[in-house]
Motif scaffolding. Structure first.
Motif, PDB file in Angstrom:
ATOM      1  N   ASN A   1       0.828  -1.203   0.000  1.00  0.00           N
ATOM      2  CA  ASN A   1       0.000   0.000   0.000  1.00  0.00           C
ATOM      3  C   ASN A   1       0.865   1.256   0.000  1.00  0.00           C
ATOM      4  OD1 ASN A   1      -2.415  -1.433  -0.018  1.00  0.00           O
ATOM      5  ND2 ASN A   1      -2.566  -1.468   2.203  1.00  0.00           N
ATOM      6  N   ARG A   2       1.944   1.230   0.759  1.00  0.00           N
ATOM      7  CA  ARG A   2       2.854   2.382   0.810  1.00  0.00           C
ATOM      8  C   ARG A   2       3.479   2.644  -0.563  1.00  0.00           C
ATOM      9  NH1 ARG A   2       8.267   2.329   4.428  1.00  0.00           N
ATOM     10  NH2 ARG A   2       9.126   4.295   3.696  1.00  0.00           N
ATOM     11  N   VAL A   3       3.912   1.572  -1.228  1.00  0.00           N
ATOM     12  CA  VAL A   3       4.494   1.715  -2.562  1.00  0.00           C
ATOM     13  C   VAL A   3       3.433   2.174  -3.555  1.00  0.00           C
ATOM     14  CG1 VAL A   3       5.529   0.436  -4.490  1.00  0.00           C
ATOM     15  CG2 VAL A   3       6.416   0.130  -2.170  1.00  0.00           C
ATOM     16  N   TRP A   4       2.230   1.639  -3.456  1.00  0.00           N
ATOM     17  CA  TRP A   4       1.154   2.045  -4.361  1.00  0.00           C
ATOM     18  C   TRP A   4       0.909   3.553  -4.255  1.00  0.00           C
ATOM     19  CZ3 TRP A   4      -1.204  -0.132  -8.355  1.00  0.00           C
ATOM     20  CH2 TRP A   4      -2.308   0.501  -8.877  1.00  0.00           C
ATOM     21  N   LYS A   5       0.809   4.049  -3.010  1.00  0.00           N
ATOM     22  CA  LYS A   5       0.565   5.476  -2.807  1.00  0.00           C
ATOM     23  C   LYS A   5       1.734   6.300  -3.345  1.00  0.00           C
ATOM     24  CE  LYS A   5      -0.723   8.999   0.538  1.00  0.00           C
ATOM     25  NZ  LYS A   5      -0.665   9.949  -0.522  1.00  0.00           N
ATOM     26  N   PHE A   6       2.957   5.871  -3.061  1.00  0.00           N
ATOM     27  CA  PHE A   6       4.136   6.589  -3.550  1.00  0.00           C
ATOM     28  C   PHE A   6       4.115   6.664  -5.074  1.00  0.00           C
ATOM     29  CE2 PHE A   6       8.441   6.690  -5.191  1.00  0.00           C
ATOM     30  CZ  PHE A   6       8.998   7.754  -4.489  1.00  0.00           C
ATOM     31  N   CYS A   7       3.851   5.550  -5.719  1.00  0.00           N
ATOM     32  CA  CYS A   7       3.844   5.507  -7.189  1.00  0.00           C
ATOM     33  C   CYS A   7       2.696   6.334  -7.767  1.00  0.00           C
ATOM     34  CB  CYS A   7       3.796   4.061  -7.674  1.00  0.00           C
ATOM     35  SG  CYS A   7       5.336   3.174  -7.324  1.00  0.00           S
ATOM     36  N   GLU A   8       1.575   6.355  -7.075  1.00  0.00           N
ATOM     37  CA  GLU A   8       0.466   7.210  -7.508  1.00  0.00           C
ATOM     38  C   GLU A   8       0.864   8.681  -7.381  1.00  0.00           C
ATOM     39  OE1 GLU A   8      -2.973   6.799  -8.538  1.00  0.00           O
ATOM     40  OE2 GLU A   8      -2.145   4.870  -9.142  1.00  0.00           O
ATOM     41  N   ASP A   9       1.438   9.041  -6.237  1.00  0.00           N
ATOM     42  CA  ASP A   9       1.815  10.435  -5.980  1.00  0.00           C
ATOM     43  C   ASP A   9       2.856  10.945  -6.982  1.00  0.00           C
ATOM     44  OD1 ASP A   9       0.083  10.448  -3.833  1.00  0.00           O
ATOM     45  OD2 ASP A   9       1.659  10.320  -2.308  1.00  0.00           O
ATOM     46  N   TYR A  10       3.779  10.067  -7.357  1.00  0.00           N
ATOM     47  CA  TYR A  10       4.870  10.472  -8.250  1.00  0.00           C
ATOM     48  C   TYR A  10       4.688   9.965  -9.685  1.00  0.00           C
ATOM     49  CZ  TYR A  10       7.130  12.276  -4.138  1.00  0.00           C
ATOM     50  OH  TYR A  10       7.408  13.005  -3.006  1.00  0.00           O
ATOM     51  N   LYS A  11       3.474   9.486  -9.953  1.00  0.00           N
ATOM     52  CA  LYS A  11       3.111   9.042 -11.307  1.00  0.00           C
ATOM     53  C   LYS A  11       4.100   8.015 -11.870  1.00  0.00           C
ATOM     54  CE  LYS A  11       0.597  13.297 -12.229  1.00  0.00           C
ATOM     55  NZ  LYS A  11      -0.002  13.257 -10.974  1.00  0.00           N
ATOM     56  N   LEU A  12       4.363   6.992 -11.053  1.00  0.00           N
ATOM     57  CA  LEU A  12       5.281   5.927 -11.447  1.00  0.00           C
ATOM     58  C   LEU A  12       4.556   4.630 -11.806  1.00  0.00           C
ATOM     59  CD1 LEU A  12       8.018   6.425  -8.712  1.00  0.00           C
ATOM     60  CD2 LEU A  12       8.062   7.226 -11.082  1.00  0.00           C
ATOM     61  N   ASN A  13       3.242   4.674 -11.878  1.00  0.00           N
ATOM     62  CA  ASN A  13       2.482   3.475 -12.231  1.00  0.00           C
ATOM     63  C   ASN A  13       2.377   3.361 -13.742  1.00  0.00           C
ATOM     64  OD1 ASN A  13       2.049   2.560  -9.636  1.00  0.00           O
ATOM     65  ND2 ASN A  13       0.231   3.817  -9.371  1.00  0.00           N
ATOM     66  N   GLU A  14       3.162   2.454 -14.287  1.00  0.00           N
ATOM     67  CA  GLU A  14       3.191   2.218 -15.728  1.00  0.00           C
ATOM     68  C   GLU A  14       2.310   1.027 -16.059  1.00  0.00           C
ATOM     69  OE1 GLU A  14       7.806   3.134 -16.672  1.00  0.00           O
ATOM     70  OE2 GLU A  14       7.391   1.443 -15.352  1.00  0.00           O
ATOM     71  N   HIS A  15       2.144   0.805 -17.329  1.00  0.00           N
ATOM     72  CA  HIS A  15       1.477  -0.401 -17.806  1.00  0.00           C
ATOM     73  C   HIS A  15       2.270  -1.604 -17.297  1.00  0.00           C
ATOM     74  CE1 HIS A  15       0.230  -3.529 -20.607  1.00  0.00           C
ATOM     75  NE2 HIS A  15      -0.885  -2.820 -20.744  1.00  0.00           N
ATOM     76  N   PRO A  16       1.606  -2.692 -16.902  1.00  0.00           N
ATOM     77  CA  PRO A  16       2.343  -3.855 -16.377  1.00  0.00           C
ATOM     78  C   PRO A  16       3.480  -4.333 -17.274  1.00  0.00           C
ATOM     79  CG  PRO A  16      -0.003  -4.161 -16.034  1.00  0.00           C
ATOM     80  CD  PRO A  16       0.160  -2.905 -16.857  1.00  0.00           C
ATOM     81  N   LYS A  17       3.270  -4.329 -18.586  1.00  0.00           N
ATOM     82  CA  LYS A  17       4.323  -4.781 -19.496  1.00  0.00           C
ATOM     83  C   LYS A  17       5.563  -3.891 -19.374  1.00  0.00           C
ATOM     84  CE  LYS A  17       5.308  -5.471 -24.402  1.00  0.00           C
ATOM     85  NZ  LYS A  17       4.774  -5.351 -25.754  1.00  0.00           N
ATOM     86  N   GLU A  18       5.361  -2.592 -19.383  1.00  0.00           N
ATOM     87  CA  GLU A  18       6.480  -1.655 -19.251  1.00  0.00           C
ATOM     88  C   GLU A  18       7.151  -1.788 -17.892  1.00  0.00           C
ATOM     89  OE1 GLU A  18       4.647   2.108 -19.947  1.00  0.00           O
ATOM     90  OE2 GLU A  18       4.388   1.724 -22.085  1.00  0.00           O
ATOM     91  N   ARG A  19       6.349  -1.951 -16.854  1.00  0.00           N
ATOM     92  CA  ARG A  19       6.878  -2.093 -15.493  1.00  0.00           C
ATOM     93  C   ARG A  19       7.767  -3.329 -15.400  1.00  0.00           C
ATOM     94  NH1 ARG A  19       8.714   0.927 -12.655  1.00  0.00           N
ATOM     95  NH2 ARG A  19      10.235  -0.592 -12.155  1.00  0.00           N
ATOM     96  N   LEU A  20       7.318  -4.447 -15.965  1.00  0.00           N
ATOM     97  CA  LEU A  20       8.097  -5.690 -15.907  1.00  0.00           C
ATOM     98  C   LEU A  20       9.373  -5.595 -16.732  1.00  0.00           C
ATOM     99  CD1 LEU A  20       5.193  -8.257 -15.998  1.00  0.00           C
ATOM    100  CD2 LEU A  20       6.735  -7.820 -14.083  1.00  0.00           C
ATOM    101  N   ILE A  21       9.302  -4.953 -17.885  1.00  0.00           N
ATOM    102  CA  ILE A  21      10.511  -4.761 -18.701  1.00  0.00           C
ATOM    103  C   ILE A  21      11.520  -3.920 -17.929  1.00  0.00           C
ATOM    104  CG2 ILE A  21      11.407  -3.621 -20.770  1.00  0.00           C
ATOM    105  CD1 ILE A  21       8.791  -4.572 -22.183  1.00  0.00           C
ATOM    106  N   ASN A  22      11.043  -2.836 -17.296  1.00  0.00           N
ATOM    107  CA  ASN A  22      11.939  -2.002 -16.502  1.00  0.00           C
ATOM    108  C   ASN A  22      12.512  -2.767 -15.317  1.00  0.00           C
ATOM    109  OD1 ASN A  22      11.753   0.290 -18.090  1.00  0.00           O
ATOM    110  ND2 ASN A  22      10.017   1.108 -16.943  1.00  0.00           N
ATOM    111  N   LEU A  23      11.680  -3.572 -14.674  1.00  0.00           N
ATOM    112  CA  LEU A  23      12.156  -4.365 -13.535  1.00  0.00           C
ATOM    113  C   LEU A  23      13.286  -5.287 -13.956  1.00  0.00           C
ATOM    114  CD1 LEU A  23      11.882  -5.448 -10.603  1.00  0.00           C
ATOM    115  CD2 LEU A  23      10.190  -7.067 -11.506  1.00  0.00           C
ATOM    116  N   LEU A  24      13.084  -6.005 -15.046  1.00  0.00           N
ATOM    117  CA  LEU A  24      14.106  -6.954 -15.499  1.00  0.00           C
ATOM    118  C   LEU A  24      15.372  -6.254 -15.966  1.00  0.00           C
ATOM    119  CD1 LEU A  24      11.881  -9.544 -17.365  1.00  0.00           C
ATOM    120  CD2 LEU A  24      12.999  -9.802 -15.146  1.00  0.00           C
ATOM    121  N   SER A  25      15.229  -5.143 -16.657  1.00  0.00           N
ATOM    122  CA  SER A  25      16.421  -4.453 -17.144  1.00  0.00           C
ATOM    123  C   SER A  25      17.200  -3.814 -15.996  1.00  0.00           C
ATOM    124  CB  SER A  25      16.060  -3.412 -18.202  1.00  0.00           C
ATOM    125  OG  SER A  25      15.285  -2.386 -17.651  1.00  0.00           O
TER     126      SER A  25
END
Length: 92
Positions: free
Chosen positions: A6-30
């Motif tokens: 929940n803390r990470v969700w709020k942080f990502c919402e506040d700083y607009k870091l919630n990407e599409h799942p595909k983009e998020r996973l690509i960034n995570l792996l890279s």
């Protein structure tokens, strides 16, 4: 674990870091390789983990943020995911 998600969700919402799942996973792996290599180098291949402890903590924090944000974008409850894996591994 849910509080952390929940803390990470709020942080990502506040700083607009919630990407599409595909983009998020690509960034995570890279980024996983980059941060893992930094941890290995900073800890001198595990021989001296205390030397750069703040930097090492920061690298683990980056990995956690990426992993938790990825789980959140896919609606994965990490508490349940961890329980599943622990049960599976305990049966081996």
């Amino acid at each position: 674990m849910r509080d952390i998600q929940n803390r990470v969700w709020k942080f990502c919402e506040d700083y607009k870091l919630n990407e599409h799942p595909k983009e998020r996973l690509i960034n995570l792996l890279s980024n996983f390789d980059k941060h893992s290599m930094s941890i290995i180098i900073l800890s001198e291949h595990g021989a001296n983990p205390d030397k750069y402890s703040d930097e090492i903590k920061s690298e683990f924090g980056e990995l956690l943020l990426g992993l938790i944000n990825s789980a959140n974008t896919l609606n994965v409850d990490l508490h349940e995911a961890l329980d599943l894996v622990l049960k599976k591994k305990s049966k081996k």
